[in-house]
Scaffold this motif. Structure first.
Motif, PDB file in Angstrom:
ATOM      1  N   THR A  47      -2.020  -6.121  -2.571  1.00 25.55           N
ATOM      2  CA  THR A  47      -2.407  -7.529  -2.618  1.00 25.55           C
ATOM      3  C   THR A  47      -1.317  -8.371  -3.287  1.00 25.55           C
ATOM      4  OG1 THR A  47      -4.707  -6.861  -2.625  1.00 25.55           O
ATOM      5  CG2 THR A  47      -4.261  -9.111  -3.333  1.00 25.55           C
ATOM      6  N   ALA A  48      -0.672  -7.803  -4.303  1.00 28.64           N
ATOM      7  CA  ALA A  48       0.444  -8.517  -4.948  1.00 28.64           C
ATOM      8  C   ALA A  48       1.584  -8.737  -3.941  1.00 28.64           C
ATOM      9  CB  ALA A  48       0.937  -7.727  -6.161  1.00 28.64           C
ATOM     10  N   PHE A  49       1.861  -7.737  -3.127  1.00 28.94           N
ATOM     11  CA  PHE A  49       2.883  -7.900  -2.083  1.00 28.94           C
ATOM     12  C   PHE A  49       2.472  -9.026  -1.132  1.00 28.94           C
ATOM     13  CE2 PHE A  49       5.929  -4.115  -1.362  1.00 28.94           C
ATOM     14  CZ  PHE A  49       5.978  -3.775  -2.694  1.00 28.94           C
ATOM     15  N   LEU A  79       0.835  -1.200   0.000  1.00 32.49           N
ATOM     16  CA  LEU A  79       0.000   0.000   0.000  1.00 32.49           C
ATOM     17  C   LEU A  79       0.873   1.254   0.000  1.00 32.49           C
ATOM     18  CD1 LEU A  79      -2.854   1.405   0.670  1.00 32.49           C
ATOM     19  CD2 LEU A  79      -1.965   1.421   2.999  1.00 32.49           C
ATOM     20  N   VAL A  80       1.840   1.285   0.909  1.00 34.17           N
ATOM     21  CA  VAL A  80       2.718   2.448   1.042  1.00 34.17           C
ATOM     22  C   VAL A  80       3.571   2.615  -0.224  1.00 34.17           C
ATOM     23  CG1 VAL A  80       4.669   3.390   2.353  1.00 34.17           C
ATOM     24  CG2 VAL A  80       2.722   2.387   3.561  1.00 34.17           C
ATOM     25  N   ALA A  81       4.005   1.496  -0.794  1.00 28.98           N
ATOM     26  CA  ALA A  81       4.781   1.555  -2.036  1.00 28.98           C
ATOM     27  C   ALA A  81       3.933   2.207  -3.130  1.00 28.98           C
ATOM     28  CB  ALA A  81       5.219   0.154  -2.453  1.00 28.98           C
ATOM     29  N   GLY A  82       2.655   1.826  -3.192  1.00 23.35           N
ATOM     30  CA  GLY A  82       1.746   2.409  -4.184  1.00 23.35           C
ATOM     31  C   GLY A  82       1.544   3.904  -3.944  1.00 23.35           C
ATOM     32  N   LEU A  83       1.375   4.278  -2.688  1.00 20.33           N
ATOM     33  CA  LEU A  83       1.189   5.699  -2.359  1.00 20.33           C
ATOM     34  C   LEU A  83       2.429   6.496  -2.748  1.00 20.33           C
ATOM     35  CD1 LEU A  83      -0.437   5.334   1.189  1.00 20.33           C
ATOM     36  CD2 LEU A  83      -1.594   6.071  -0.907  1.00 20.33           C
ATOM     37  N   VAL A 127      -5.088 -10.044  -9.610  1.00 18.15           N
ATOM     38  CA  VAL A 127      -5.946  -9.485  -8.562  1.00 18.15           C
ATOM     39  C   VAL A 127      -7.203  -8.893  -9.185  1.00 18.15           C
ATOM     40  CG1 VAL A 127      -6.080  -7.638  -6.846  1.00 18.15           C
ATOM     41  CG2 VAL A 127      -3.991  -8.991  -7.056  1.00 18.15           C
ATOM     42  N   GLU A 128      -8.319  -9.135  -8.535  1.00 20.29           N
ATOM     43  CA  GLU A 128      -9.584  -8.617  -9.057  1.00 20.29           C
ATOM     44  C   GLU A 128     -10.104  -7.506  -8.145  1.00 20.29           C
ATOM     45  OE1 GLU A 128     -13.947 -10.499 -10.234  1.00 20.29           O
ATOM     46  OE2 GLU A 128     -12.500 -11.705  -9.125  1.00 20.29           O
ATOM     47  N   ILE A 129     -10.590  -6.437  -8.768  1.00 22.17           N
ATOM     48  CA  ILE A 129     -11.157  -5.340  -7.974  1.00 22.17           C
ATOM     49  C   ILE A 129     -12.651  -5.282  -8.228  1.00 22.17           C
ATOM     50  CG2 ILE A 129     -11.119  -2.842  -7.546  1.00 22.17           C
ATOM     51  CD1 ILE A 129      -8.253  -3.112  -7.387  1.00 22.17           C
ATOM     52  N   ILE A 130     -13.420  -5.350  -7.157  1.00 19.33           N
ATOM     53  CA  ILE A 130     -14.879  -5.391  -7.289  1.00 19.33           C
ATOM     54  C   ILE A 130     -15.463  -4.208  -6.518  1.00 19.33           C
ATOM     55  CG2 ILE A 130     -16.924  -6.828  -6.879  1.00 19.33           C
ATOM     56  CD1 ILE A 130     -14.695  -9.130  -6.404  1.00 19.33           C
ATOM     57  N   PRO A 131     -16.197  -3.334  -7.200  1.00 18.38           N
ATOM     58  CA  PRO A 131     -16.810  -2.222  -6.463  1.00 18.38           C
ATOM     59  C   PRO A 131     -17.739  -2.764  -5.392  1.00 18.38           C
ATOM     60  CG  PRO A 131     -17.118  -1.976  -8.839  1.00 18.38           C
ATOM     61  CD  PRO A 131     -16.559  -3.339  -8.616  1.00 18.38           C
ATOM     62  N   PHE A 132     -17.739  -2.125  -4.242  1.00 21.99           N
ATOM     63  CA  PHE A 132     -18.641  -2.558  -3.181  1.00 21.99           C
ATOM     64  C   PHE A 132     -19.802  -1.578  -3.124  1.00 21.99           C
ATOM     65  CE2 PHE A 132     -20.322  -2.307   1.089  1.00 21.99           C
ATOM     66  CZ  PHE A 132     -20.562  -3.640   1.375  1.00 21.99           C
ATOM     67  N   GLN A 161      -7.147   2.289  -6.014  1.00 16.44           N
ATOM     68  CA  GLN A 161      -7.368   0.942  -6.575  1.00 16.44           C
ATOM     69  C   GLN A 161      -6.056   0.293  -6.988  1.00 16.44           C
ATOM     70  OE1 GLN A 161     -10.412   0.306  -9.404  1.00 16.44           O
ATOM     71  NE2 GLN A 161     -12.018   1.205  -8.120  1.00 16.44           N
ATOM     72  N   GLU A 162      -5.181   1.087  -7.595  1.00 15.63           N
ATOM     73  CA  GLU A 162      -3.885   0.522  -8.001  1.00 15.63           C
ATOM     74  C   GLU A 162      -3.017   0.227  -6.772  1.00 15.63           C
ATOM     75  OE1 GLU A 162      -3.203  -0.765 -10.959  1.00 15.63           O
ATOM     76  OE2 GLU A 162      -5.292  -0.217 -11.305  1.00 15.63           O
ATOM     77  N   CYS A 163      -3.153   1.043  -5.740  1.00 13.33           N
ATOM     78  CA  CYS A 163      -2.448   0.763  -4.480  1.00 13.33           C
ATOM     79  C   CYS A 163      -2.929  -0.572  -3.906  1.00 13.33           C
ATOM     80  CB  CYS A 163      -2.706   1.855  -3.436  1.00 13.33           C
ATOM     81  SG  CYS A 163      -1.853   3.399  -3.741  1.00 13.33           S
TER      82      CYS A 163
END
Ligand SMILES: Nc1ncnc2c1ncn2[C@@H]1O[C@H](COP(=O)(O)OP(=O)(O)OP(=O)(O)O)[C@@H](O)[C@H]1O
Ligand SMILES: [Mg+2]
Length: 315
Positions: free
Chosen positions: A278-280, A260-264, A305-310, A271-273
């Motif tokens: 999740t990959a990490f 997460l922090v790497a993405g930030l 990884v799949e992203i699903i809107p909630f 979403q990309e974070c």
């Protein structure tokens, strides 16, 4: 972006491999190793492996600091740990591979005195000049005030620094009052803190959305193999890992926080974070040890990884 991780109660992990381990008997071990551990140390290790500039602080016993010193030197992590008299605790993991069971023996850890805490704040102040993001990970040993994280977050906020908190129990509820920017409890930790059992993603969302405010802008609820729920004020989504065979779930949460922090730090969208986080974590669960694999492996996991809107369903 430079990052600092804080580990107030680190541990040396002693892993002993014993097949067919039996209590009350003489067991012969096949293999034994010592690793620098503690949640913030793990987060820093993943970040350093990813090529980011990272510093670590907290309290280390001076008598067995060499395990950490070697680790930090190997990973090129900046060591800002305050040394305290005595030893850092050693947590023992007895790995019985024949029966696929692990037995953990955790020790409480020592309590830093006033002098060490003053030195710690000096390090925090110095780090706040160069680090934009601070990760506070793990529990606080009994003997430190429950509001230790709250004070730290308040201080870092006064320096306009971002704070990411991964803790549980009283340390979490006390720290929330100071408004950490991001929190990542797992679903059980969130339920325990709120004193309610969360049996579905809907229940987790309802509980977590109440924690989102002008300070705490992002709440992440991790749910093991079910993935994680990312919540902001006006949006939420589930990030779902593929079903894969796992080797060890040790450090899954720490890897998620690091990703997460790497993405930030790369200024990715949330979403990309989440995808990178999740990959990490998939890297952590599919391997033993706490080194991040090469970037092509991480990239491959990101694709899976799949992203699903909630969407909140009104009842
Ligand atoms: N069995 C699994 N299969 C696939 N992915 C997993 C599995 N367990 C964990 N993960 C991944 O790791 C992330 C974090 O896991 P989890 O919710 O177990 O964290 P945690 O309880 O905080 O872990 P930790 O013990 O490290 O603190 C999940 O969101 C998921 O992406
Ligand atoms: Mg965790």
């Amino acid at each position: 972006m430079k990052i600092a991780t804080i580990t107030v109660n680190p541990a040396i992990d002693q892993t002993v491999s014993v097949d067919n381990f039996q209590t009350g008997a003489v067991n012969r071990s096949r293999d034994m190793r010592f690793d620098a551990g503690g949640k913030g140390v793990n987060v820093a290790s993943f970040l350093a492996d990813y090529g980011l500039n990272v510093a670590v602080t907290g309290f280390l016993g001076e008598e067995n600091a060499d395990v950490f010193e070697r680790h930090f030197a190997r990973k090129k992590i900046e060591d800002r740990f305050v040394r305290v008299p005595g030893e850092t605790r050693v947590n023992i993991k007895i790995m019985d591979e024949a029966n696929q069971v692990t037995t953990d023996l955790n020790t409480p850890g020592q309590i830093p005195g006033e002098y060490a805490i003053t030195r710690f704040y000096e390090q925090i102040e110095a780090l706040a000049q160069t680090c934009e993001c601070f990760v506070l990970s793990g529990n606080i040993q009994a003997g430190l005030p429950a509001d230790f994280y709250a004070e730290l977050i308040a201080f870092l906020k006064s320096k306009k620094r971002m704070t990411v908190l991964d803790t549980s129990g009283e340390a979490l509820s006390a720290a929330l009052k100071a408004g950490p920017n991001i929190i990542k409890p797992n679903i059980d930790e969130l339920g325990a803190m709120l004193n309610q059992s969360l049996n579905s993603i809907e229940e987790a969302h309802a509980a977590a959305i109440a924690l989102v405010n002008d300070d705490t802008k992002i709440v992440i609820i991790s749910m093991g193999s079910d993935g994680a729920l990312f919540i902001e004020k006006n949006a939420a989504f589930i990030v779902r890992p593929p079903s894969i065979s796992i080797k060890s779930t040790v450090g899954a949460g720490d890897a998620m926080v690091a990703g997460l922090v790497a993405g930030l730090s790369k200024k990715l969208s949330l979403q990309e974070c989440a995808r990178l986080a999740t990959a990490f974590s998939l890297s952590a669960v599919t391997r033993l040890g706490r080194d991040l694999p090469a970037s092509d492996v991480i990239n491959e996991f990101q694709k899976q990884v799949e992203i699903i809107p909630f969407v909140v369903t009104k009842s």
